[in-house]
Design a protein around this motif. Sequence first.
Motif, PDB file in Angstrom:
ATOM      1  N   TYR A 135       0.882  -1.168   0.000  1.00  0.00           N
ATOM      2  CA  TYR A 135       0.000   0.000   0.000  1.00  0.00           C
ATOM      3  C   TYR A 135       0.919   1.216   0.000  1.00  0.00           C
ATOM      4  N   ARG A 136       0.873   1.967  -1.062  1.00  0.00           N
ATOM      5  CA  ARG A 136       1.697   3.166  -1.131  1.00  0.00           C
ATOM      6  C   ARG A 136       0.816   4.402  -1.049  1.00  0.00           C
ATOM      7  N   ALA A 137       1.418   5.544  -0.815  1.00  0.00           N
ATOM      8  CA  ALA A 137       0.670   6.795  -0.699  1.00  0.00           C
ATOM      9  C   ALA A 137      -0.188   6.993  -1.938  1.00  0.00           C
ATOM     10  N   GLY A 180       7.543   5.143   0.224  1.00  0.00           N
ATOM     11  CA  GLY A 180       6.197   5.582   0.569  1.00  0.00           C
ATOM     12  C   GLY A 180       5.241   4.454   0.893  1.00  0.00           C
ATOM     13  N   ARG A 189       2.950   2.350   3.165  1.00  0.00           N
ATOM     14  CA  ARG A 189       2.212   2.574   4.416  1.00  0.00           C
ATOM     15  C   ARG A 189       1.783   1.264   5.076  1.00  0.00           C
ATOM     16  N   GLN A 190       1.486   0.250   4.262  1.00  0.00           N
ATOM     17  CA  GLN A 190       1.065  -1.052   4.767  1.00  0.00           C
ATOM     18  C   GLN A 190       1.462  -2.120   3.751  1.00  0.00           C
ATOM     19  N   SER A 228       1.413  -3.320   9.300  1.00  0.00           N
ATOM     20  CA  SER A 228       2.157  -2.065   9.230  1.00  0.00           C
ATOM     21  C   SER A 228       3.604  -2.370   8.868  1.00  0.00           C
TER      22      SER A 228
END
Length: 530
Positions: free
Chosen positions: A295-297, A364, A366-367, A328
Amino acid sequence: MRVTPPIAPLPARDAQPALPQKLRADLTAAAFSVSTLTALWGDDAERALHRNQRVPAIRRLDEQAVTPASTLARLFVLGLDVPREQVERALPTLGIDGAAELGLMSAAGDSIRPLKDLRPYSFVDADGAGSWWIVSDLGELSRPGPLDEDHVLGVGGASMTLAGLMLQARVDRVLDLGTGCGIQALHAARHAKHVVATDISDAALTTARLNADLNAVTNIEFRHGSLYEPVAGERFDRIVSNPPFVITPRRPGVPAYEYRDGGLVGDEIVRTVIVGSADHLVPGGTVQMLANWEYRAGETGSDRVARWLHDNAADALDSWVIEREVQSPEEYAETWIRDGGTREGTEKFNALYGAWLDDFAERGVRQVGFGYVFLRRRDASSGPVWNRHERLLSAPGQNEAGLGVHIAACVAAHDAQARLSDDDLAASTLVVAGDVTQEQHHWPGSDDPTAIIVRQGGGFGRSIPVDTALAALVGACDGDLSVGAITAALAQLLEVDERALRAQLLPRVREFVDDGILSFALPQKPDRQR
């Protein structure tokens, strides 16, 4: 299985092919099985072993007379040195010299030291119960410190998950991409005429081939190479893969374990396997694989996988992506640093932790999501394009023969309902699956339910909130009345417009057919408009 090294010749087969046969004879004579080991040390010690704690099992064995099975358990499962004379009694056919030639042990005077893990493995699939013996490298249970980078992993939770997901219909050719110890190739060999198992690791291929020989499985061909290189120009009915998808920082000092690190940045190895599969499947051919995705920005994991599937090569694929876990960056780093055998609180652990977090921050991330991927190369009989991404974070239901049987049934059901117009679907009769139950929750003193939940006992164990109309429709699906007739009766009962209720219910009916909650009672009519 890694990306960068060139293809090399496959290691030569054992100079004495009879050695695995002799080992098989000794293991059979010793009744070296899952049930035997559990009986030796009991359920509590068995659960402790799954937590990487061997003391309870050792204590239970110390209380019993020495037998060939207990000797083999001490040596190969618990990783303990064993007196020579006990090993000679446990392996009378193979002998200590034969076991040493297979790389299983080393002798030092009157003591024998294990060099490999060797343990029984049992399973149930659509063909019934089965069992094998599986060789791998010694794990954390019996060796201190970090693993070697060419470590060959045994059967773990991920291996059993993928084996359970595997479709079990008979096919001609299966590709096991990144075979490791060979466990997926063995499972595939039960349902295929021919299996090609590939890996970039010489150690993995040697181990996998030993496991095939040990278990007298003869329809597996082993090839050395990276990703699809060893099968260039070939196509398969099925591809299975537990690829080395672990996201690993490309930094000095970070171990690159062959069993889990594909040598690429981030989740690129997963994208490469997904996109490349389109060129190696026959029409109607399928892929079952484990994977993770970043999961990126500004981009979810679902968005990312969907973008891969719109690649020019992968655009011919139907897909069903099931996300089972989201971590995370911190959780992900801790999981895989521990997996490599580095202990928490050490300077090495902290340095690796920092490398992982730096890598995620720079890109970047995030998850990280983890789950299952089902792909199918589209053909004339596949029906409409099918791309489905869902998140199922609860435990699967009860599936004795594995989720692969359920997945195959869901895919067939989807194809059947997708070919029907709404009119044809409304004219169909459905039955509710026998594993489905319904719960109603009420506020104290209230007659009307505040929540209605349909629960699936098998399959993916879904718990699905429904409204009164959908709950009533599901309850009435007993193979007698058509969906349209049930909808008409509900419209009268609820005093709502029948056309509006039908428009509301039919999409949910299609979903419930896809999920295996509802199934067709009669053969479906073809869509007259197609």
